[in-house]
Enzyme design. Structure first.
Site, short mmCIF file in Angstrom:
data_model
loop_
_atom_site.label_atom_id
_atom_site.label_comp_id
_atom_site.label_asym_id
_atom_site.label_seq_id
_atom_site.Cartn_x
_atom_site.Cartn_y
_atom_site.Cartn_z
N ASP A 112 0.92 -1.29 0.13
CA ASP A 112 -0.15 -0.01 0.07
C ASP A 112 0.95 1.32 -0.06
OD1 ASP A 112 -2.34 -1.65 0.00
OD2 ASP A 112 -2.40 -1.47 2.14
N1 URA Z 1 -1.48 -5.88 3.85
C1 URA Z 1 -1.87 -4.57 3.88
O1 URA Z 1 -3.01 -4.41 4.40
N2 URA Z 1 -1.08 -3.77 3.11
C2 URA Z 1 -0.16 -4.05 2.49
O2 URA Z 1 0.61 -3.12 1.96
C3 URA Z 1 0.50 -5.30 2.70
C4 URA Z 1 -0.25 -6.26 3.19
#
Ligand code: URA
Length: 243
Positions: free
Chosen positions: A101
């Site tokens: 993310d």
């Molecule tokens: N899980 C999440 O919620 N975000 C990420 O970036 C990776 C794994």
């Protein structure tokens, strides 16, 4: 074995459609023999010629980076945000393997090898990934056990995972955990925490299979060593089980 038009496109000579035209026009040779039919597949060792010129296959490159916060796991962003690719000095057309993310930091692999990326991301053979997670809640032992066993999210039950408590601060109502999962669903860790009404304050991927980024500060990257590429491939193809 790969289709001729794909090999030509990957070498940057023409788009796939244009490559198909060149093949049909009889302008492509494999090992000195004209191939003017679509559907022909060439081996890595075959010599492919377009318009009388031998094409050089693009070398494959593999990087691991420590993705900083507020950087997009993408090649380009039309709204002008920073992308992980722009931090890497390479002439090759690389892309991230999977996604973190925008606000997640940590281990991200980048490559121009589509087959390697597919192997690593294949849902059947997910490699264990460890996330350091800070949340605004102190989970009980029962909740942690439930998290490890599997919980029901909107897109189904999570697979068993491993959870290790690093810090527990009851006064500040905060907890830091290492969560190791084998899946790679969208926003998975955040959604797993939300199941227990906990918000993620910080999320950092620290390990993928055997690979860590202890040697890399945010934004830093290095090339993967050939043995690391081979080992990651074999891990992905074996589908390593969590103990
Ligand atoms: N899980 C999440 O919620 N975000 C990420 O970036 C990776 C794994």
């Amino acid at each position: 074995m790969e289709r001729l038009q794909k090999i030509i496109a990957q070498a940057g000579i023409a788009s796939r459609r244009k490559a198909e035209e060149l093949i049909l026009q009889g302008k492509v040779k494999v090992n000195g023999v004209v191939v003017d039919q679509l559907g022909f597949k060439a081996k890595g060792s075959d010599e492919v010629e377009v318009n009388g010129q031998v094409i050089k296959k693009e070398d494959k490159v593999y990087f691991v980076m420590n993705k900083p916060k507020n950087v997009l796991s993408a090649v380009v962003d039309h709204s002008g945000r920073d992308t992980c690719v722009q931090f890497i000095d390479t002439k090759f057309r690389i892309f991230p393997v999977g996604r973190l993310d925008f606000d997640t930091t940590g281990l991200l692999i980048l490559t121009n090898d589509g087959q390697f990326a597919n192997e690593l991301m294949h849902p059947r053979f997910q490699i264990a990934k460890t996330y350091e997670v800070t949340i605004d809640k102190v989970l009980s032992i029962e909740e942690i056990k439930q998290l490890e066993k599997g919980i029901m999210l909107e897109d189904g039950m999570t697979l068993p995972c491993k959870v290790l408590v690093n810090h527990r601060n009851i006064e500040k109502c905060q907890m830091q955990l290492d969560v190791t999962i084998k899946e790679g669903r969208n926003h998975q860790v955040k959604r797993m925490m939300a199941y227990f009404q906990a918000n993620v304050k910080r999320l950092h991927r620290k390990q993928l299979g055997f690979l860590t980024i202890k040697d890399l500060k945010p934004k830093e990257y290095r090339k993967l060593k050939p043995f690391e590429v081979v080992s990651l491939r074999s891990l992905a193809n074996k589908g390593v089980k969590l103990k």
